[in-house]
Design a protein around this motif. Sequence first.
Motif, PDB file in Angstrom:
ATOM      1  N   CYS A   5       1.026  -1.107  -0.060  1.00  0.00           N
ATOM      2  CA  CYS A   5      -0.221  -0.064   0.068  1.00  0.00           C
ATOM      3  C   CYS A   5       0.877   1.237   0.151  1.00  0.00           C
ATOM      4  N   VAL A   8       1.915   1.959  -3.538  1.00  0.00           N
ATOM      5  CA  VAL A   8       0.699   2.760  -4.330  1.00  0.00           C
ATOM      6  C   VAL A   8       0.754   4.121  -3.802  1.00  0.00           C
ATOM      7  N   ILE A   9       0.637   4.757  -2.611  1.00  0.00           N
ATOM      8  CA  ILE A   9       0.414   5.731  -2.203  1.00  0.00           C
ATOM      9  C   ILE A   9       1.909   6.601  -2.376  1.00  0.00           C
ATOM     10  N   GLU A  12       1.285   7.719  -6.348  1.00  0.00           N
ATOM     11  CA  GLU A  12       0.310   8.851  -6.288  1.00  0.00           C
ATOM     12  C   GLU A  12       1.063  10.180  -6.057  1.00  0.00           C
ATOM     13  N   HIS A  45      -6.938  10.366  -5.143  1.00  0.00           N
ATOM     14  CA  HIS A  45      -6.346   9.021  -5.035  1.00  0.00           C
ATOM     15  C   HIS A  45      -5.814   8.769  -3.833  1.00  0.00           C
ATOM     16  N   TYR A  46      -4.605   9.495  -3.573  1.00  0.00           N
ATOM     17  CA  TYR A  46      -3.805   9.756  -2.358  1.00  0.00           C
ATOM     18  C   TYR A  46      -4.469   9.383  -1.090  1.00  0.00           C
ATOM     19  N   ARG A  48      -7.693   8.561  -0.737  1.00  0.00           N
ATOM     20  CA  ARG A  48      -8.777   7.639  -0.822  1.00  0.00           C
ATOM     21  C   ARG A  48      -7.771   6.307  -0.237  1.00  0.00           C
ATOM     22  N   PHE A  49      -6.680   6.077  -0.763  1.00  0.00           N
ATOM     23  CA  PHE A  49      -5.678   5.018  -0.561  1.00  0.00           C
ATOM     24  C   PHE A  49      -5.624   5.104   1.026  1.00  0.00           C
ATOM     25  N   SER A  50      -4.991   6.502   1.468  1.00  0.00           N
ATOM     26  CA  SER A  50      -4.805   6.523   2.872  1.00  0.00           C
ATOM     27  C   SER A  50      -5.906   6.101   3.765  1.00  0.00           C
ATOM     28  N   LEU A  53      -6.219   2.399   3.780  1.00  0.00           N
ATOM     29  CA  LEU A  53      -5.252   1.937   4.621  1.00  0.00           C
ATOM     30  C   LEU A  53      -5.383   1.902   6.042  1.00  0.00           C
TER      31      LEU A  53
END
Length: 76
Positions: A5, A8-9, A12, A45-46, A48-50, A53
């Motif tokens: 993860c 991925v972050i 971004e 996106h950053y 939402r990924f955070s 997580l």
Amino acid sequence: MTSACSYVIAAEQKARTTYENLLRQADDPDVKDVLRYLREREIVHYQRFSEALNLLRARLNEQNFYAVNTALNRSN
């Protein structure tokens, strides 16, 4: 899972930085509009990924072997 993860972050954030650098170099207003849109999309996106997580971490508990097994975190 956390390191995947994080990658991925990080991707971004790298994309956002790339768009910011391109914005500084661009002089066409239409190009700048597209770059601003793409930069904002990377920011969302950053975020939402955070959030995902953080939700995942909140759901891990002592019942989860991988969450509490410190042997898996050791580097050999």
